[in-house]
Scaffold this active site. Structure first.
Site, short mmCIF file in Angstrom:
data_model
loop_
_atom_site.label_atom_id
_atom_site.label_comp_id
_atom_site.label_asym_id
_atom_site.label_seq_id
_atom_site.Cartn_x
_atom_site.Cartn_y
_atom_site.Cartn_z
N LYS A 44 15.71 7.02 6.85
CA LYS A 44 15.96 6.25 5.63
C LYS A 44 17.26 5.48 5.81
O LYS A 44 18.34 6.07 5.95
CB LYS A 44 16.04 7.16 4.41
CG LYS A 44 16.51 6.42 3.15
CD LYS A 44 16.26 7.21 1.88
CE LYS A 44 14.82 7.08 1.42
NZ LYS A 44 14.60 7.59 0.06
N ASP A 138 17.28 13.38 -8.00
CA ASP A 138 16.23 12.36 -8.05
C ASP A 138 14.87 12.99 -7.77
O ASP A 138 14.08 12.49 -6.99
CB ASP A 138 16.53 11.25 -7.05
CG ASP A 138 15.74 9.97 -7.36
OD1 ASP A 138 15.58 9.16 -6.43
OD2 ASP A 138 15.28 9.80 -8.49
#
Length: 687
Positions: A44, A138
Site C-alpha cells: 500500500k 478504520d
C-alpha cells in the site's frame, strides 16, 4: 486479479518488484508485489506526504512498526514498512480473495454459518489487534478480506500512522465511524468495537446500520438514532446492539465480544453492570484493554457451531482467544461440540482419539525463552556462511563450510532433521561452499581456488550455469541482488576486486564497480536505496564502501573503523537506509548509507567481529554480531541496548550468523571455527 501498471506508476518499491495494481482508496494505492524470494505481497503506497519532516517519518514508522507485532491469526500480517522519497509504503501478506464489501454486494448478505464465521473471525482479529496495544481506527467491510483460509482483517494501525503525517482531516469511513470519533474525540478500542458491529451488521443485511445516503444524514443517525438491525438473527442482533451503544463505556471490549460470541448463558441479552472497556484516558501506548474479571467467566457453549462452523474454525477461535487474552473455559459437563466434527469436544478426545490441541500450528504453542538452544549441527571445516531460505517447502537454515559441505534443517528442528545439500564443483569437490538464494530459491556457491565460482540449486549437483571466472584471486564474499529485474551475484575477492555477474550465464552483468583493488574484500551485503540497487562491501583498508549496481559508481565511503572491516549488513531504520559494519576494532558501527556518516556504535565484544546479520525480535529491528571471542550478541538497532546475555558457541570463534522469524518465534543461528552450527530461540516473534 490485478490490473497492469500504468505510465508513471512504480515498478519497484524497496526490495519488492511491483507486479500490478490491486485497488485504490482514500488511503492510497494498493499494488501486488513480489519479494525477491518469490513470495507475493500487498504493497500500500499511501497518499500521505511526509514532506521531508523527520519527526513525521519517525512517528509514521513507529506506528506501523507497532502493527507488525499483531498476532497473525485472522489478520494479514504487516511485513515491512519504508519511505520511498516522500511516499510511505506498507507491505503486508497478500490475501487472495475479495473484500467482504465486494462479496456482499455481488453475492448478497451472509447467513447461518457463513455469517457466524465472519463475526467470530473478525472479533478474534480485533481482540488480537487491541491486545497488541493498537486501535484500528478504520474497521469496515472493505478492510476484511475473504481469503481461502477464512476472513482476514487488514490495515490495522495504518489509519493512525496516516493521521500522524497527513495535513488535516479525520481518517475513517463515515458510515462506520463511532459517535465519539465524529465529535472529534480520539479513537479508542471501544470505537473499533462500534465499527466492528456496523461491519457485521452489513454482512448480515447488506447495508450499514445507520444508512449510506448523504454524509450529514448518516452522521446524524450515528449520533442520535437507533441502529437498523432488521434482518440480523438473534442472539447476534442483541450483541451488535450493545456494541452500537452511543457511549463508548457502555460497549463491551473486543475480548468480551469474542467471549460472548462463544456463548455466556443469557449475558448477551442481559446488560452487565459496569464496564470492561478502557477509560477515556486509554491510549495504545498506555496499555492493553482489560479482559473480563474472573467473577464473570462462566462456562460457555459455542453459539456459532452446530451446522454453522467447522471444527477447523472452532480450533482457530479457541487458540486465538487464548493467545489474545479472551477468557474461555470449558468442562466435561458443558462441552463445546461440533456436529461437523463428529461430536468431538474441545475439552476431550476427538473421534480419532486425539485431543483438540493436537495438530495446532506451531505458533500456537508456548514460545521458548530467549537464549534457549534448540539445535547443534556439525558440518566440519569452518562454518563460513549461513542463510535462511525455503527448501522442500519448509523454512530452513542453510549452512556452508570450508570443508565443502552444505546442509539444511528446519529452524525448530534438531540434528535428526539435517539434510545434506549437493553443490557442483567438478574437480575441487572440497572447495569452500557459501549459501544463499537465487531467484528466491536456496542456492550453494562453491568457491574454487583459482577464483572461480560455481552456483547450484541446493539438493541438485547440476550447476545453474557455467562457472564464473571473472576473478583472478580467491573469492571471499558473495551476495545476491536484483538489478533491472534480474538476479545477479555480487562478489569480492582477495585482491580487492568486486564483480557483478549472472549466475546462469557465468558472465559479467552490467557496469562493474570501479574498485581500485589491493586490499581484500571480506564482506558483501546488498539492498535497494531510493529505488536503486546497491552493494556495500567490507575491506581490509579499514573502510566500508557503497556501490551503485546500476552504473558501477562508488556512492559513499565509511571510515569510522580503526582496523580491518570484516562484516557488513544493510537494512532500513526509521525508513532510512543504513549499514552495519564490524571488524578488528571490536565495535559494531551503524552508519548512513547515503552519506557514510556514523549514526551509532555498540561495544562489548572482546575480540574481532567477523559476522553480522540484521532481523527483528519482538517487532524491534536488531543486529546480531558474532566475534572471535566465541560469543554472539544481539543489539537493538534503535537504542543500542543489548538483548539478553551473550550467547556462546561450542566451537569458539564465530564466523557466520543469521536471524529469522518463523512459526511465531525469532531465531538466531551461528557458525563457528569448529565446524558447528548452533541455533537458539530469541523468544516470541511478536510481544
Amino acid at each position: 486479479m490485478f490490473r497492469p501498471l500504468q505510465a508513471g506508476e512504480p515498478t519497484r518499491l524497496g526490495d519488492y518488484r511491483v507486479v500490478g495494481g490491486l485497488g485504490e482508496g482514500g488511503q492510497g494505492v494498493v499494488y501486488l508485489g513480489e519479494h525477491p524470494s518469490g513470495e507475493r505481497v500487498a504493497i500500500k503506497v499511501l497518499h500521505a506526504r511526509l514532506a521531508g519532516r523527520s519527526e513525521a517519518r519517525e512517528r509514521f514508522l513507529r506506528e506501523v512498526d507497532a502493527a507488525m507485532r499483531v498476532a497473525a491469526f485472522c489478520t494479514a500480517r504487516v511485513l515491512d514498512v519504508a519511505v520511498d522519497g516522500d511516499r510511505p509504503f506498507i507491505v503486508s501478506e497478500f490475501v487472495d480473495g475479495p473484500s467482504l464489501e465486494d462479496s456482499v454486494r455481488e453475492h448478497g448478505p451472509r447467513s447461518g454459518g457463513a455469517l457466524d464465521r465472519v463475526a467470530v473471525s473478525t472479533a478474534t482479529a480485533l481482540a488480537a489487534i487491541h491486545r497488541a496495544g493498537i486501535v484500528h481506527r478504520d474497521f469496515k467491510p472493505s478492510n476484511v478480506l475473504l481469503g481461502p483460509d477464512g476472513p482476514r482483517v487488514i490495515d490495522f494501525g495504518i489509519a493512525r500512522a496516516i493521521d500522524m503525517t497527513a495535513t488535516g482531516g479525520s481518517v475513517g469511513t463515515p458510515a462506520y465511524m463511532a459517535p465519539e470519533v465524529i465529535r472529534g474525540e480520539p479513537a479508542r478500542p471501544a470505537s473499533d468495537v462500534f465499527s466492528w458491529a456496523v461491519t457485521v451488521g452489513f454482512a448480515a443485511t447488506g447495508r450499514p446500520s445507520f444508512g449510506r445516503d448523504t454524509f450529514p444524514a448518516v452522521l446524524y443517525r450515528i449520533l442520535n438514532a437507533h441502529p437498523d438491525l432488521d434482518g440480523v438473527p438473534e442472539p447476534l442482533r442483541a450483541l451488535l446492539a450493545r456494541c452500537l451503544a452511543k457511549a463508548p463505556q457502555d460497549r463491551p471490549s473486543a475480548a468480551e465480544v469474542l467471549h460472548l460470541l462463544l456463548g455466556q448463558d443469557h449475558s448477551v441479552t442481559t446488560p452487565i453492570k459496569g464496564t470492561t472497556s478502557p477509560g477515556p484516558g486509554w491510549t495504545p501506548e498506555a496499555g492493553t484493554p482489560p479482559v473480563l474479571p474472573a467473577a464473570r467467566r462462566r462456562r460457555s457453549r459455542l453459539l456459532v457451531v452446530g451446522s454453522a462452523a467447522s471444527a477447523a474454525v472452532l480450533v482457530s477461535v479457541i487458540v486465538v482467544a487464548l493467545r489474545t487474552g479472551a477468557p474461555m473455559t470449558t468442562s466435561p459437563s458443558v462441552p463445546v461440540t461440533s456436529p461437523a466434527a463428529g461430536g468431538a469436544t474441545a475439552g476431550g478426545a476427538t473421534a480419532g482419539g486425539a485431543t483438540a490441541g493436537a495438530g495446532l500450528p506451531k505458533s500456537a504453542a508456548a514460545p521458548r525463552p530467549y537464549g534457549r538452544r534448540t539445535a547443534r549441527v556439525a558440518l566440519g571445516g569452518e562454518v563460513n556462511s549461513l542463510a535462511v531460505s525455503s527448501y522442500q517447502g519448509r523454512r530452513v537454515v542453510l549452512a556452508g563450510s570450508t570443508a565443502g559441505v552444505a546442509r539444511a534443517w528446519r529452524l525448530d528442528a534438531g540434528p535428526s532433521q539435517v539434510a545434506e545439500l549437493r553443490a557442483g564443483g567438478g574437480a575441487e569437490a572440497g572447495a569452500a561452499v557459501d549459501v544463499g538464494e537465487v531467484d528466491g530459491r536456496a542456492a550453494a556457491f562453491r568457491r574454487l581456488q583459482g577464483g572461480g565460482v560455481v552456483v547450484s540449486g541446493v539438493g541438485d549437483a547440476a550447476p545453474l550455469g557455467p562457472a564464473y571466472a571473472g576473478h583472478g584471486a580467491m573469492v571471499y564474499a558473495i551476495a545476491a541482488a536484483q538489478v533491472a529485474g534480474r538476479t545477479v551475484l555480487v562478489s569480492g575477492d582477495q585482491a580487492g576486486k568486486i564483480h557483478v555477474w549472472d549466475p546462469k550465464t557465468g558472465k559479467d552483468s552490467g557496469p562493474q564497480p570501479r574498485a581500485a583493488g589491493g586490499d581484500p574484500v571480506f564482506g558483501v551485503a546488498t539492498g535497494t536505496m531510493d529505488g536503486h540497487p546497491f552493494a556495500v562491501t567490507a575491506s581490509a583498508d579499514d573502510t566500508a564502501q557503497v556501490w551503485d549496481l546500476e552504473d558501477g559508481s562508488r556512492r559513499a565511503t565509511f571510515r569510522g573503523h580503526t582496523g580491518d572491516v570484516f562484516a557488513v549488513a544493510a537494512t532500513a531504520l526509521d525508513g532510512a537506509p543504513v549499514a552495519v559494519s564490524g571488524g578488528s576494532d571490536r565495535v559494531v558501527r551503524v552508519w548512513d548509507l547515503r552519506s557514510g556518516h556514523e549514526l551509532a556504535s555498540f561495544a562489548g565484544h572482546t575480540a574481532e567481529i567477523a559476522a553480522l546479520a540484521v532481523g527483528r525480535v519482538k517487532g524491534r529491528a536488531v543486529v546480531a554480531s558474532g566475534a572471535f571471542d566465541g560469543t554472539v550478541r544481539v543489539w537493538d538497532l534503535r537504542d543500542g541496548r543489548q538483548l539478553g546475555e551473550p550467547l556462546r558457541t561450542p566451537g569458539g570463534r564465530v564466523y557466520s550468523v543469521a536471524v529469522a522469524e518463523d512459526g511465531g518465534e525469532s531465531w538466531l543461528a551461528a557458525g563457528d571455527v569448529g565446524g558447528d552450527v548452533t541455533v537458539w530461540s530469541l523468544g516470541p516473534a511478536s510481544p
